[in-house]
Design an enzyme around this catalytic site. Structure first.
Site, PDB file in Angstrom:
ATOM      1  CG  ASP A 138      -1.997  -1.055   1.148  1.00 36.64           C
ATOM      2  OD1 ASP A 138      -2.310  -1.487   0.028  1.00 36.64           O
ATOM      3  OD2 ASP A 138      -2.528  -1.444   2.204  1.00 36.64           O
ATOM      4  CD  GLU A 139       5.904   3.060   3.136  1.00 35.88           C
ATOM      5  OE1 GLU A 139       6.741   3.953   3.353  1.00 35.88           O
ATOM      6  OE2 GLU A 139       5.914   1.957   3.717  1.00 35.88           O
TER       7      GLU A 139
END
Length: 457
Positions: free
Chosen positions: A167-168
């Protein structure tokens, strides 16, 4: 018998009042056009709780949005004093307290009437991912402390959680392509999807992890590395992968651990460092990381008198020896097996910045060498593709971390507001209406005066 002059004046004034009043109404009602007032501005707050520090970002966007996605801009950034929240293991409540000063600054910027509808989110990255692996109860206590602080504030708290590495990386990819105008651009008075564009890849080097995200030329072979988005009416599918323990701080910690383990003299010089380190380095803090392991793979008893910036060749060899990270065999995220799909030719942006630069001066040489080895040995870039890599902290005046990408994606979940419709006239029509309104009032007053004078007679 004919009317007197008073009667004639009275009737004339009434006629003028009626005519001018009717003209004014026609101008106001018939000549008016529909106009839409600008949409209200929405705000959002995102905390980036990294391994070495925490930052707050305030974003804003028009409430009506564009094809279900907000046109987001950065309104405020605030660096929170102190280390990352993962450092507050002995006193988790201080992790929550540390957020208050920047949160107050953000609330001072946002209109008070909108505080309760301002979505607020805290995302913890690799520092907390490492702590969660080492001691999950400590990680939960810290998240509970920051959640309590933000829940008690007058905002719409969306939660505090540890972001997955994928996600990052994926949100970082959204950010850089958005600020470079690859996802949306303004042309001829409207927002449009760029016809000719080259989507860029995103590399992120943090303190505890590193991420790579890009659009591959072919299909994504491993579905666990795929991230999909719908932004401004278009669909995107990207490859993204995160490598825990391959951030700058984690690698330098390993080098120091090796140095301390292999030292047999009072003062030694590591080929990657400017200055020497005492053989009695405190090993306990180093071993707090689940990925620290001392090894005899480097013979640091040789070439210990290297001065200046160290021996670049030996430094690269030392870093290459760490790439297997044998201490992390039981940690899948710590094994750097190379990118499943090596990046294609194209532009890549690297987001790597550290506040308080003075404290890192001693490590510049080692950090530079590590970045070189990471790009060439880990991500398989070559000398030919090197010019396509740009190292940036900001692009277009906006920080290029994951937070803006998160907020862009979040706006798709927030309902849009319709524009407010009003009836309005052009300036010339409005002025004419004012003139006829004044004429109507003067005629009525004149008629009243004549009537009063007539009665007195």
């Amino acid at each position: 018998m004919g009317r007197s002059w008073k009667e004639r004046v009275f009737i004339a004034l009434l006629g003028i009042a009626a005519a001018s009043g009717l003209t004014m109404l026609i101008l106001i009602l018939v000549k008016a056009t529909d106009v839409f007032l600008p949409a209200d501005t929405k705000f959002g707050i995102v905390f980036d709780a990294g391994s070495s520090h925490t930052s707050l970002f305030v974003y804003q966007w028009p409430a009506n949005k564009e094809k279900d996605t907000g046109v987001v801009s950065q309104a405020l950034t605030c660096q929170i004093e102190g280390p990352g929240i993962a450092s507050y293991t002995s006193d988790p409540t201080q992790a929550g307290e540390s957020l208050k000063s920047c949160l107050e600054e953000a609330l001072a910027l946002i209109p008070q009437t909108q505080h309760q509808e301002t979505p607020t989110f805290l995302g913890a990255t690799a520092g907390m991912r490492l702590l969660s692996r080492k001691n999950s109860s400590q990680a939960r206590d810290i998240l509970a402390a920051v959640s309590q602080t933000l829940s008690n504030s007058p905002v719409d708290f969306w939660g505090a959680k540890i972001l997955a590495g994928q996600d990052e990386g994926a949100f970082g990819w959204i950010t850089i392509n958005y600020v470079l105008g690859m996802l949306l651009k303004y042309s001829s008075g409207q927002w449009i999807l760029p016809e000719e564009r080259t989507l860029v890849g995103a590399l992120d080097l943090g303190g505890a992890s590193t991420q790579i995200s890009f659009v591959p030329q072919g299909p994504i072979l491993d579905q666990s590395t795929q991230a999909t988005f719908r932004l401004y009416g278009a669909n995107y599918s990207i490859y993204t992968h995160s490598y825990l323990c391959f951030g700058r701080d984690q690698v330098l910690t390993r080098l120091l651990a090796q140095l301390a383990q292999n030292s047999s003299v009072a003062l030694v010089r590591h080929p990657c460092y400017h200055s020497g380190y005492q053989a009695t380095l405190p090993l306990a803090p180093l071993h707090e990381s689940p990925c620290v392991h001392t090894t005899d793979s480097l013979n640091l008893t040789q070439n210990l008198t290297v001065e200046g910036i160290g021996n670049p060749g030996e430094c690269v060899a030392a870093l290459r020896s760490l790439f297997n990270f044998s201490s992390c065999k039981d940690q899948e995220d710590c094994a750097f097996n190379g990118v499943y799909q090596p990046p294609v030719h194209g532009q890549f942006y690297v987001e790597a910045s550290y506040p308080g630069q003075e404290r890192w001066l001693r490590d510049y040489c080692a950090s530079g060498m590590y970045i070189l080895v990471l790009l060439l040995e880990g991500y398989k870039f070559s000398e030919e593709t090197w010019p396509s890599i740009q190292f940036q902290k900001q692009a277009g005046g906006v920080d290029i971390g994951w937070t803006l990408g998160y907020m862009l994606n979040l706006t798709g979940m927030i309902p849009a507001e319709a524009l407010t419709q009003w009836r309005a006239q052009s300036y010339s029509i409005w002025m004419a209406g004012v003139v006829f309104a004044v004429l109507t009032l003067v005629a009525i007053l004149g008629a009243a005066a004549v009537q009063l004078f007539w009665t007195q007679d």
